[in-house]
Motif scaffolding. Structure first.
Motif, PDB file in Angstrom:
ATOM      1  N   TYR A   1       1.282  -1.552  -0.090  1.00 55.03           N
ATOM      2  CA  TYR A   1       0.087   0.157  -0.238  1.00 55.03           C
ATOM      3  C   TYR A   1       0.491   1.038  -0.149  1.00 55.03           C
ATOM      4  O   TYR A   1       1.910   1.140   0.264  1.00 55.03           O
ATOM      5  CB  TYR A   1      -0.993   0.208   1.552  1.00 55.03           C
ATOM      6  CG  TYR A   1      -1.988  -1.013   1.460  1.00 55.03           C
ATOM      7  CD1 TYR A   1      -1.033  -2.429   2.130  1.00 55.03           C
ATOM      8  CD2 TYR A   1      -3.028  -1.370   0.749  1.00 55.03           C
ATOM      9  CE1 TYR A   1      -2.127  -3.192   2.046  1.00 55.03           C
ATOM     10  CE2 TYR A   1      -4.372  -1.443   1.131  1.00 55.03           C
ATOM     11  CZ  TYR A   1      -3.621  -2.981   1.523  1.00 55.03           C
ATOM     12  OH  TYR A   1      -4.404  -4.046   1.753  1.00 55.03           O
TER      13      TYR A   1
ATOM     14  N   GLN B   1       0.263   5.317   1.222  1.00 54.15           N
ATOM     15  CA  GLN B   1      -0.137   6.544   1.754  1.00 54.15           C
ATOM     16  C   GLN B   1       0.140   7.655   1.052  1.00 54.15           C
ATOM     17  O   GLN B   1       1.783   7.918   1.613  1.00 54.15           O
ATOM     18  CB  GLN B   1      -0.386   6.898   3.316  1.00 54.15           C
ATOM     19  CG  GLN B   1      -1.142   7.343   3.821  1.00 54.15           C
ATOM     20  CD  GLN B   1      -0.959   7.257   5.527  1.00 54.15           C
ATOM     21  OE1 GLN B   1       0.596   7.161   6.157  1.00 54.15           O
ATOM     22  NE2 GLN B   1      -1.548   7.854   6.068  1.00 54.15           N
TER      23      GLN B   1
ATOM     24  N   GLN C   1      -1.648  13.754   2.942  1.00 56.04           N
ATOM     25  CA  GLN C   1      -2.878  13.432   3.387  1.00 56.04           C
ATOM     26  C   GLN C   1      -4.191  13.145   2.419  1.00 56.04           C
ATOM     27  O   GLN C   1      -4.849  13.443   2.468  1.00 56.04           O
ATOM     28  CB  GLN C   1      -2.647  15.291   2.699  1.00 56.04           C
ATOM     29  CG  GLN C   1      -2.624  16.104   2.906  1.00 56.04           C
ATOM     30  CD  GLN C   1      -2.187  16.592   4.384  1.00 56.04           C
ATOM     31  OE1 GLN C   1      -2.959  16.621   5.385  1.00 56.04           O
ATOM     32  NE2 GLN C   1      -0.681  16.686   4.807  1.00 56.04           N
ATOM     33  N   LYS C   2      -3.227  11.351   1.999  1.00 57.68           N
ATOM     34  CA  LYS C   2      -4.382  10.846   1.302  1.00 57.68           C
ATOM     35  C   LYS C   2      -4.753   9.622   2.418  1.00 57.68           C
ATOM     36  O   LYS C   2      -3.929   8.832   3.793  1.00 57.68           O
ATOM     37  CB  LYS C   2      -4.131   9.979   0.633  1.00 57.68           C
ATOM     38  CG  LYS C   2      -3.904  11.397  -1.660  1.00 57.68           C
ATOM     39  CD  LYS C   2      -3.857  11.411  -2.229  1.00 57.68           C
ATOM     40  CE  LYS C   2      -4.153  12.605  -2.663  1.00 57.68           C
ATOM     41  NZ  LYS C   2      -4.095  11.649  -4.302  1.00 57.68           N
ATOM     42  N   THR C   3      -5.485   8.806   2.707  1.00 58.85           N
ATOM     43  CA  THR C   3      -5.105   7.101   3.268  1.00 58.85           C
ATOM     44  C   THR C   3      -4.748   5.990   2.880  1.00 58.85           C
ATOM     45  O   THR C   3      -3.838   6.551   1.321  1.00 58.85           O
ATOM     46  CB  THR C   3      -6.455   6.555   3.351  1.00 58.85           C
ATOM     47  OG1 THR C   3      -6.967   5.237   3.977  1.00 58.85           O
ATOM     48  CG2 THR C   3      -7.427   6.247   2.357  1.00 58.85           C
ATOM     49  N   PHE C   4      -4.274   5.022   2.634  1.00 55.92           N
ATOM     50  CA  PHE C   4      -3.226   3.715   2.670  1.00 55.92           C
ATOM     51  C   PHE C   4      -4.488   3.444   1.531  1.00 55.92           C
ATOM     52  O   PHE C   4      -5.330   3.189   0.917  1.00 55.92           O
ATOM     53  CB  PHE C   4      -3.080   3.072   3.571  1.00 55.92           C
ATOM     54  CG  PHE C   4      -2.451   3.128   4.472  1.00 55.92           C
ATOM     55  CD1 PHE C   4      -3.003   3.006   6.028  1.00 55.92           C
ATOM     56  CD2 PHE C   4      -0.882   3.314   3.997  1.00 55.92           C
ATOM     57  CE1 PHE C   4      -2.704   4.026   6.505  1.00 55.92           C
ATOM     58  CE2 PHE C   4      -0.660   3.369   5.597  1.00 55.92           C
ATOM     59  CZ  PHE C   4      -0.820   3.844   7.152  1.00 55.92           C
TER      60      PHE C   4
ATOM     61  N   LEU D   1      -3.785   0.218  -2.135  1.00 59.46           N
ATOM     62  CA  LEU D   1      -3.427  -0.521  -2.852  1.00 59.46           C
ATOM     63  C   LEU D   1      -2.650  -0.370  -3.772  1.00 59.46           C
ATOM     64  O   LEU D   1      -3.396   0.674  -4.827  1.00 59.46           O
ATOM     65  CB  LEU D   1      -4.221  -1.816  -2.751  1.00 59.46           C
ATOM     66  CG  LEU D   1      -3.763  -3.334  -2.880  1.00 59.46           C
ATOM     67  CD1 LEU D   1      -2.901  -3.834  -2.039  1.00 59.46           C
ATOM     68  CD2 LEU D   1      -4.764  -3.736  -3.600  1.00 59.46           C
TER      69      LEU D   1
ATOM     70  N   GLU E   1      -3.319  -2.576  -9.011  1.00 59.27           N
ATOM     71  CA  GLU E   1      -4.645  -2.160  -9.007  1.00 59.27           C
ATOM     72  C   GLU E   1      -4.132  -0.998 -10.545  1.00 59.27           C
ATOM     73  O   GLU E   1      -3.138  -0.915 -10.433  1.00 59.27           O
ATOM     74  CB  GLU E   1      -4.222  -0.886  -7.543  1.00 59.27           C
ATOM     75  CG  GLU E   1      -4.482  -2.570  -6.147  1.00 59.27           C
ATOM     76  CD  GLU E   1      -6.458  -3.165  -6.099  1.00 59.27           C
ATOM     77  OE1 GLU E   1      -7.275  -2.197  -6.787  1.00 59.27           O
ATOM     78  OE2 GLU E   1      -6.151  -4.066  -6.779  1.00 59.27           O
TER      79      GLU E   1
ATOM     80  N   LEU F   1       4.008   7.033   2.897  1.00 62.99           N
ATOM     81  CA  LEU F   1       4.484   5.715   3.389  1.00 62.99           C
ATOM     82  C   LEU F   1       4.130   4.281   2.963  1.00 62.99           C
ATOM     83  O   LEU F   1       3.219   4.589   2.220  1.00 62.99           O
ATOM     84  CB  LEU F   1       3.492   5.645   4.497  1.00 62.99           C
ATOM     85  CG  LEU F   1       3.648   4.941   5.852  1.00 62.99           C
ATOM     86  CD1 LEU F   1       5.276   4.896   6.023  1.00 62.99           C
ATOM     87  CD2 LEU F   1       3.004   4.917   7.160  1.00 62.99           C
TER      88      LEU F   1
ATOM     89  N   LEU G   1       3.295   0.696   3.306  1.00 61.04           N
ATOM     90  CA  LEU G   1       2.811  -0.182   3.497  1.00 61.04           C
ATOM     91  C   LEU G   1       3.134  -1.448   3.262  1.00 61.04           C
ATOM     92  O   LEU G   1       2.208  -2.099   2.330  1.00 61.04           O
ATOM     93  CB  LEU G   1       2.295   0.019   4.246  1.00 61.04           C
ATOM     94  CG  LEU G   1       1.781  -0.194   5.456  1.00 61.04           C
ATOM     95  CD1 LEU G   1       2.668   0.201   7.074  1.00 61.04           C
ATOM     96  CD2 LEU G   1      -0.329  -0.005   5.948  1.00 61.04           C
TER      97      LEU G   1
ATOM     98  N   PHE H   1       0.827  -5.422   9.680  1.00 59.88           N
ATOM     99  CA  PHE H   1       1.641  -4.728   8.894  1.00 59.88           C
ATOM    100  C   PHE H   1       2.971  -4.557   9.222  1.00 59.88           C
ATOM    101  O   PHE H   1       3.220  -4.825  10.559  1.00 59.88           O
ATOM    102  CB  PHE H   1       0.335  -3.561   9.373  1.00 59.88           C
ATOM    103  CG  PHE H   1      -0.683  -3.061   8.288  1.00 59.88           C
ATOM    104  CD1 PHE H   1      -1.824  -4.185   8.438  1.00 59.88           C
ATOM    105  CD2 PHE H   1      -0.471  -3.227   6.547  1.00 59.88           C
ATOM    106  CE1 PHE H   1      -2.967  -3.890   7.776  1.00 59.88           C
ATOM    107  CE2 PHE H   1      -1.819  -3.399   5.643  1.00 59.88           C
ATOM    108  CZ  PHE H   1      -3.446  -3.603   6.157  1.00 59.88           C
TER     109      PHE H   1
END
Lengths: 116, 114
Positions: free
Chosen positions: A36, A38, A41-44, A46, A59, A91, A93, A107
């Motif tokens: 993943y 990140q 300012q955004k989420t994780f 895929l 993806e 980041l 992950l 994780f």
């Protein structure tokens, strides 16, 4: 217990260069590994799902040409960010899923990529 | 497409007060799995709660959540906040319980003050 290590924890690379990050599962066998990202300012989000002995599934908006992944055995996976640019910072992950009936994904702490 | 919404980016409250972090979702799957992960700074995100059973309360480490399919919600609650609860909380969605692919919300930072 089940642990996932990621290396390096932080890295800085120049724009246009590449960097490789690693994911190590300890205490369990990781039949599948999900990578993943990140972004600030955004989420994780895929990037791709890697399952041993199966094709890696990327993806939308992520390609093998940009993020080649290796998953040679049940404890290790690596991903390279090729030709990194500013939009690749963030980041990264690694999430590993064990064999058996557990659906839990373990994780790692992530690799933080800074692109100059 | 599938999505998870966490409406609060930051929740600040005083130690001892109840906690509620909102999570709603959209999915085409009839049997989604919902998860709460807690992420402390410089550590790995850790699973806190999970559920796929409608209207059944699930509990762990003082936190609880109930999946309500009728309202597509999976709010995280705790009766009394502790300073050590300060962290980033992510709600996530997966289909059929296979957590190989998770769809995360934006996360909610919980700050518990003395």
């Amino acid at each position: 217990g089940a642990l996932v290590y990621q290396y390096p924890r932080r890295t800085i690379c120049k724009s246009g260069t590449s960097m490789r990050m690693e994911c190590q599962a300890v205490g369990f066998q990781a039949t599948s590994v999900a990578w993943y990202r990140q972004s600030p300012q955004k989420t994780f989000e895929l990037i791709a799902l890697s399952t041993v002995n199966s094709a890696i599934k990327y993806e939308q908006n992520f390609t093998q040409e940009k993020f080649p992944i290796s998953h040679p055995n049940l404890s290790f996976s690596s991903m390279t960010v090729l030709n990194a640019y500013l939009e690749d910072r963030g980041l990264y992950l690694c999430g590993a899923r064990a064999t058996g009936g557990s659906y839990e994904q373990y994780f790692g702490p992530g690799t933080r990529l800074t692109v100059l | 497409g599938d999505s998870v919404t966490q409406t609060e980016g930051l929740v600040t409250l005083t130690e001892g007060l109840p906690v509620m972090l909102n999570c709603t979702y959209q999915t085409i799957y009839s049997n989604p799995f919902l998860f709460w992960y807690v992420h402390y700074l410089n550590e790995s995100p850790r699973l806190l709660l999970k559920s796929s059973t409608d209207n059944k309360r699930t509990e762990h480490q003082g936190f609880h959540a109930t999946l309500h399919k009728s309202s597509s919600s999976f709010h995280l609650q705790k009766s009394s906040a502790q300073l050590s609860d300060s962290a980033l909380y992510y709600c996530a969605l997966s289909d059929t319980g296979n957590t190989r692919k998770l769809i995360f919300g934006l996360g909610t930072t919980l700050q518990v003050q003395p």
